[in-house]
Scaffold this motif. Structure first.
Motif, short mmCIF file in Angstrom:
data_model
loop_
_atom_site.label_atom_id
_atom_site.label_comp_id
_atom_site.label_asym_id
_atom_site.label_seq_id
_atom_site.Cartn_x
_atom_site.Cartn_y
_atom_site.Cartn_z
N PRO A 74 -38.54 20.10 -93.39
CA PRO A 74 -37.98 20.09 -94.74
C PRO A 74 -39.00 20.28 -95.86
O PRO A 74 -38.66 20.79 -96.91
CB PRO A 74 -37.30 18.73 -94.87
N ARG A 75 -40.27 19.88 -95.61
CA ARG A 75 -41.26 19.99 -96.67
C ARG A 75 -42.67 19.93 -96.09
O ARG A 75 -43.00 19.01 -95.36
CB ARG A 75 -41.06 18.86 -97.67
N THR A 76 -43.47 20.92 -96.44
CA THR A 76 -44.89 20.93 -96.10
C THR A 76 -45.66 21.59 -97.23
O THR A 76 -45.07 22.11 -98.17
CB THR A 76 -45.15 21.62 -94.74
N THR A 77 -46.96 21.58 -97.12
CA THR A 77 -47.78 22.18 -98.17
C THR A 77 -47.75 23.70 -98.07
O THR A 77 -47.52 24.25 -96.99
CB THR A 77 -49.24 21.71 -98.05
N PRO A 78 -48.00 24.39 -99.19
CA PRO A 78 -48.04 25.86 -99.14
C PRO A 78 -49.11 26.40 -98.20
O PRO A 78 -48.96 27.48 -97.66
CB PRO A 78 -48.35 26.25 -100.59
N GLY A 79 -50.17 25.64 -97.95
CA GLY A 79 -51.25 26.11 -97.09
C GLY A 79 -51.15 25.69 -95.65
O GLY A 79 -52.13 25.82 -94.89
N ASP A 80 -50.00 25.24 -95.21
CA ASP A 80 -49.82 24.79 -93.82
C ASP A 80 -49.73 26.00 -92.89
O ASP A 80 -48.66 26.41 -92.46
CB ASP A 80 -48.58 23.91 -93.70
N GLY A 81 -50.88 26.58 -92.55
CA GLY A 81 -50.92 27.77 -91.71
C GLY A 81 -50.49 27.55 -90.28
O GLY A 81 -50.21 28.51 -89.57
N GLY A 82 -50.42 26.31 -89.84
CA GLY A 82 -49.98 26.03 -88.48
C GLY A 82 -48.59 26.54 -88.19
O GLY A 82 -48.27 26.91 -87.06
N VAL A 83 -47.74 26.60 -89.22
CA VAL A 83 -46.36 27.04 -89.01
C VAL A 83 -46.29 28.54 -88.70
O VAL A 83 -45.27 29.02 -88.23
CB VAL A 83 -45.45 26.70 -90.21
N LEU A 84 -47.41 29.26 -88.93
CA LEU A 84 -47.44 30.70 -88.68
C LEU A 84 -48.12 31.07 -87.37
O LEU A 84 -48.11 32.24 -86.99
CB LEU A 84 -48.17 31.41 -89.83
N PRO A 86 -48.97 31.62 -83.33
CA PRO A 86 -48.10 32.14 -82.26
C PRO A 86 -47.21 31.06 -81.63
O PRO A 86 -46.08 31.32 -81.25
CB PRO A 86 -49.09 32.71 -81.26
N VAL A 87 -47.75 29.85 -81.48
CA VAL A 87 -46.95 28.69 -81.10
C VAL A 87 -46.92 27.82 -82.36
O VAL A 87 -47.85 27.06 -82.63
CB VAL A 87 -47.55 27.92 -79.91
N PRO A 88 -45.86 27.97 -83.17
CA PRO A 88 -45.86 27.32 -84.48
C PRO A 88 -45.78 25.80 -84.40
O PRO A 88 -44.95 25.24 -83.67
CB PRO A 88 -44.62 27.90 -85.17
N ARG A 89 -46.67 25.15 -85.13
CA ARG A 89 -46.68 23.69 -85.24
C ARG A 89 -47.36 23.36 -86.57
O ARG A 89 -48.42 23.91 -86.88
CB ARG A 89 -47.44 23.04 -84.11
N SER A 90 -46.75 22.49 -87.33
CA SER A 90 -47.31 22.11 -88.61
C SER A 90 -48.69 21.50 -88.44
O SER A 90 -48.88 20.60 -87.60
CB SER A 90 -46.39 21.12 -89.32
N GLY A 91 -49.64 21.96 -89.24
CA GLY A 91 -50.96 21.34 -89.27
C GLY A 91 -50.99 20.12 -90.17
O GLY A 91 -51.91 19.33 -90.12
N VAL A 92 -49.97 19.95 -90.99
CA VAL A 92 -49.87 18.82 -91.91
C VAL A 92 -49.04 17.70 -91.30
O VAL A 92 -49.39 16.52 -91.39
CB VAL A 92 -49.24 19.28 -93.25
N LEU A 93 -47.95 18.06 -90.66
CA LEU A 93 -47.05 17.10 -90.00
C LEU A 93 -46.87 17.53 -88.54
O LEU A 93 -45.87 18.16 -88.19
CB LEU A 93 -45.70 17.07 -90.72
N PRO A 94 -47.84 17.21 -87.67
CA PRO A 94 -47.85 17.76 -86.31
C PRO A 94 -46.67 17.37 -85.42
O PRO A 94 -46.51 17.93 -84.34
CB PRO A 94 -49.16 17.27 -85.72
N ALA A 95 -45.82 16.48 -85.87
CA ALA A 95 -44.61 16.17 -85.10
C ALA A 95 -43.61 17.31 -85.17
O ALA A 95 -42.66 17.36 -84.38
CB ALA A 95 -43.97 14.88 -85.62
N TYR A 96 -43.81 18.25 -86.10
CA TYR A 96 -42.90 19.38 -86.29
C TYR A 96 -43.50 20.64 -85.68
O TYR A 96 -44.61 21.03 -86.03
CB TYR A 96 -42.64 19.62 -87.78
N GLY A 97 -42.73 21.26 -84.79
CA GLY A 97 -43.16 22.52 -84.21
C GLY A 97 -42.91 22.56 -82.71
O GLY A 97 -42.09 21.81 -82.19
N TYR A 98 -43.64 23.44 -82.04
CA TYR A 98 -43.44 23.70 -80.62
C TYR A 98 -44.73 23.42 -79.85
O TYR A 98 -45.82 23.40 -80.42
CB TYR A 98 -43.02 25.16 -80.41
N ASP A 99 -44.57 23.25 -78.53
CA ASP A 99 -45.70 22.90 -77.66
C ASP A 99 -46.14 24.01 -76.73
O ASP A 99 -47.21 23.90 -76.13
CB ASP A 99 -45.33 21.69 -76.79
N ARG A 100 -45.30 25.03 -76.53
CA ARG A 100 -45.63 26.04 -75.53
C ARG A 100 -45.30 27.43 -76.03
O ARG A 100 -44.46 27.59 -76.93
CB ARG A 100 -44.91 25.74 -74.23
#
Length: 132
Positions: A74-84, A86-100
């Motif tokens: 629902p909300r992360t920082t504009p610079g959270d490149g983890g969401v982009l 290949p295996v997307p996972r938030s670098g700010v809120l690591p509970a959000y995203g994928y593992d494989r």
């Protein structure tokens, strides 16, 4: 959908932009797209209304790729490149995203509405590809 996410040449012209160096539709990895929510055509105006199970279709010259929404950040920082990645996972809120590794779709827009303070992220996984 246009290639790139530049404001003047893509987003402010009302296009959805494809993040450079992310996957193409139907390919392994992460197809990442950005769009305005409240200006310039508002292609992602109601991105916050997508729910788990909703289908998103991306049509290319050769196929129709159907992704299914399965996660939202629902909300992360504009610079959270983890969401982009290949295996997307938030670098700010690591509970959000994928593992494989997989076939992912990432949609990003500004949040809350009428601001650019944070980013809303909606994720989906590839369900099917129908060749044309």
């Amino acid at each position: 959908v246009a290639e790139g996410i530049g404001r003047a040449d893509v987003l402010d012209r009302g296009y959805v932009g494809h993040y450079p160096r992310t996957a193409q539709p139907g390919r392994p990895g992460n197809v990442a797209l950005a769009g305005h929510r409240n200006t310039h055509g508002e292609p992602f105006r109601h991105l916050d209304r997508l729910d788990r199970g909703d289908e998103i279709r991306i049509e290319t010259r050769d196929a129709v790729h159907t992704y299914v929404v399965d996660r939202t950040l629902p909300r992360t920082t504009p610079g959270d490149g983890g969401v982009l990645r290949p295996v997307p996972r938030s670098g700010v809120l690591p509970a959000y995203g994928y593992d494989r590794p997989g076939h992912y779709l990432t949609l990003t827009t500004c949040t809350p509405a009428y601001t650019s303070t944070y980013r809303l992220v909606v994720w989906g996984t590839l369900r099917s590809v129908r060749l044309r």
